[in-house]
Motif scaffolding. Structure first.
Motif, mmCIF file in Angstrom:
data_model
loop_
_atom_site.group_PDB
_atom_site.id
_atom_site.type_symbol
_atom_site.label_atom_id
_atom_site.label_comp_id
_atom_site.label_asym_id
_atom_site.label_seq_id
_atom_site.Cartn_x
_atom_site.Cartn_y
_atom_site.Cartn_z
ATOM 1 N N VAL A 138 0.854 -1.185 0.000
ATOM 2 C CA VAL A 138 0.000 0.000 0.000
ATOM 3 C C VAL A 138 0.890 1.235 0.000
ATOM 4 O O VAL A 138 2.027 1.203 0.479
ATOM 5 C CB VAL A 138 -0.941 0.033 1.225
ATOM 6 C CG1 VAL A 138 -1.963 -1.084 1.160
ATOM 7 C CG2 VAL A 138 -0.148 -0.044 2.528
ATOM 8 N N THR A 139 0.372 2.304 -0.544
ATOM 9 C CA THR A 139 1.103 3.563 -0.603
ATOM 10 C C THR A 139 0.502 4.545 0.390
ATOM 11 O O THR A 139 -0.722 4.695 0.480
ATOM 12 C CB THR A 139 1.045 4.166 -2.019
ATOM 13 O OG1 THR A 139 1.590 3.232 -2.947
ATOM 14 C CG2 THR A 139 1.835 5.469 -2.094
ATOM 15 N N SER A 140 1.358 5.197 1.152
ATOM 16 C CA SER A 140 0.893 6.176 2.122
ATOM 17 C C SER A 140 0.091 7.272 1.417
ATOM 18 O O SER A 140 0.512 7.805 0.393
ATOM 19 C CB SER A 140 2.091 6.801 2.854
ATOM 20 O OG SER A 140 1.691 7.932 3.605
ATOM 21 N N ASP A 143 2.025 13.037 2.260
ATOM 22 C CA ASP A 143 3.012 13.616 1.349
ATOM 23 C C ASP A 143 4.224 12.732 1.137
ATOM 24 O O ASP A 143 4.887 12.818 0.100
ATOM 25 C CB ASP A 143 3.473 14.982 1.885
ATOM 26 C CG ASP A 143 2.377 16.028 1.821
ATOM 27 O OD1 ASP A 143 1.405 15.809 1.078
ATOM 28 O OD2 ASP A 143 2.493 17.049 2.535
ATOM 29 N N ASP A 144 4.539 11.866 2.126
ATOM 30 C CA ASP A 144 5.725 11.020 1.974
ATOM 31 C C ASP A 144 5.576 10.016 0.843
ATOM 32 O O ASP A 144 6.546 9.635 0.196
ATOM 33 C CB ASP A 144 6.023 10.282 3.285
ATOM 34 C CG ASP A 144 4.856 9.401 3.710
ATOM 35 O OD1 ASP A 144 4.881 8.200 3.419
ATOM 36 O OD2 ASP A 144 3.905 9.915 4.319
ATOM 37 N N GLY A 145 4.342 9.537 0.591
ATOM 38 C CA GLY A 145 4.098 8.588 -0.496
ATOM 39 C C GLY A 145 4.853 7.280 -0.369
ATOM 40 O O GLY A 145 5.069 6.577 -1.355
ATOM 41 N N GLU A 146 5.212 6.897 0.847
ATOM 42 C CA GLU A 146 6.030 5.694 1.057
ATOM 43 C C GLU A 146 5.208 4.424 0.817
ATOM 44 O O GLU A 146 4.005 4.382 1.061
ATOM 45 C CB GLU A 146 6.581 5.697 2.483
ATOM 46 C CG GLU A 146 7.607 4.595 2.739
ATOM 47 C CD GLU A 146 8.273 4.718 4.103
ATOM 48 O OE1 GLU A 146 9.004 3.781 4.475
ATOM 49 O OE2 GLU A 146 8.060 5.736 4.799
ATOM 50 N N THR A 147 5.910 3.405 0.338
ATOM 51 C CA THR A 147 5.285 2.108 0.092
ATOM 52 C C THR A 147 5.525 1.176 1.270
ATOM 53 O O THR A 147 6.646 1.075 1.783
ATOM 54 C CB THR A 147 5.843 1.472 -1.184
ATOM 55 O OG1 THR A 147 5.531 2.306 -2.296
ATOM 56 C CG2 THR A 147 5.235 0.091 -1.417
ATOM 57 N N PHE A 148 4.463 0.488 1.706
ATOM 58 C CA PHE A 148 4.543 -0.441 2.823
ATOM 59 C C PHE A 148 3.970 -1.801 2.412
ATOM 60 O O PHE A 148 3.154 -1.885 1.482
ATOM 61 C CB PHE A 148 3.726 0.065 4.013
ATOM 62 C CG PHE A 148 4.170 1.382 4.558
ATOM 63 C CD1 PHE A 148 5.167 1.442 5.515
ATOM 64 C CD2 PHE A 148 3.589 2.563 4.128
ATOM 65 C CE1 PHE A 148 5.577 2.662 6.028
ATOM 66 C CE2 PHE A 148 3.982 3.784 4.639
ATOM 67 C CZ PHE A 148 4.983 3.836 5.585
ATOM 68 N N VAL A 149 4.382 -2.838 3.146
ATOM 69 C CA VAL A 149 3.712 -4.129 3.027
ATOM 70 C C VAL A 149 2.399 -4.048 3.793
ATOM 71 O O VAL A 149 2.359 -3.554 4.924
ATOM 72 C CB VAL A 149 4.574 -5.268 3.600
ATOM 73 C CG1 VAL A 149 3.807 -6.594 3.568
ATOM 74 C CG2 VAL A 149 5.875 -5.410 2.829
#
Length: 284
Positions: A138-140, A143-149
């Motif tokens: 999933v993508t935050s 603003d960070d737009g970080e990808t996580f499991v």
């Protein structure tokens, strides 16, 4: 207030084949082995087992009770790889979902909070994603737009854990150095069963150790079983350490021979008698 005391066989009578069962403890430490042995005396099968694996996994795998295992590892601690798990896995006896230790923990957290998943960094850039193609990212939304499991919740039909002490209401206390996430197992489950070395009055739970040692809340516990030495042969510090001699025997003995000698009795007392007889043989 409700008296939640049960016997091991009463606990198992509430379980059904095909269930997802979480087993607390860690490796070969404070495992609810008396309850696992009670499962082995039953006809339960086709289980999904969720565990920081130790001999609980090895016993159930060797007996052919596991359909799917969700685990971060399967170890006996002083023996790196659980040998009966290894044999069953090499023979393709069950499906395996292997995840990172932190992913496992957050899967329990998600289930305890009744969430479908939780975003975690663990697993990113590792082979966890390759060997578990069903996992999603999933993508935050910020603003960070970080990808996580997106670690899915590890929802449990039932949890089995072992404590040093408990009261009849279901409050559970650990006295050793680590809680091993046993509270999360109970909170992630529809029903949770706690074995313990000794059942004491509620007031006594804060006399032996600090209040923060009261790990399990009665609201998340369905049943309590008094099983002295019920974690054997794993450790239950400070009540006792791991029975290293017996664990070595378990690890080096062919499964049919071990099961016949130590697991064919009618109840837990038969197991204890067989173990005592073996130790007496070794001391001669």
């Amino acid at each position: 207030m409700t008296d939640k005391t049960m016997t091991p066989d009463e606990v198992v009578s509430r379980l059904r084949s095909g269930m997802t069962i979480g087993i607390g403890g860690w490796g070969s430490r404070r495992k609810p082995m008396a309850l696992v042995r009670a499962v082995l005396r039953s006809d339960l099968t086709d289980l999904t087992v969720v565990s920081y694996g130790g001999p609980d996994v090895g016993l159930l795998a060797a007996a052919g009770r596991i359909r799917r295992l969700v685990a971060a590892f399967a170890t006996l601690d002083s023996i790196a790889l659980e040998p009966h798990f290894r044999t069953a896995r090499q023979e393709g006896a069950f499906e395996l979902t292997e995840v990172d230790e932190a992913m496992f923990m957050w899967g329990l957290h998600a289930a305890a909070n009744r969430l479908p998943f939780l975003p975690v960094r663990a697993g990113i850039g590792s082979d966890v994603m390759r060997v578990n193609p069903q996992l999603r990212t999933v993508t935050s939304p910020y603003d960070d737009g970080e990808t996580f499991v997106a670690m899915p919740a590890l929802r449990l039909d039932a949890a089995l854990v072992h404590m040093n002490r408990a009261d009849r209401l279901g409050n559970g206390q650990y006295l050793g150095p680590d809680p091993y996430f046993d509270d999360l197992f109970c909170e992630a489950a529809d029903a949770a069963y706690v074995s313990c070395e000794r059942i004491v009055d509620t007031a006594e739970l804060t006399k032996e150790a600090a209040p923060q040692s009261l790990l399990l809340k009665r609201t998340s516990v369905t049943g309590v079983v008094e099983t002295p030495n019920g974690a054997h042969f794993t450790s239950c510090v400070p009540d006792y350490g791991r029975d290293e001699a017996f664990q070595k025997l378990y690890a080096t003995t062919p499964w049919p021979e071990f099961a016949e000698r130590f697991l064919s009795g009618a109840d837990e007392s038969a197991y204890r008698t067989a173990v005592q007889a073996w130790h007496e043989e070794q001391s001669k």
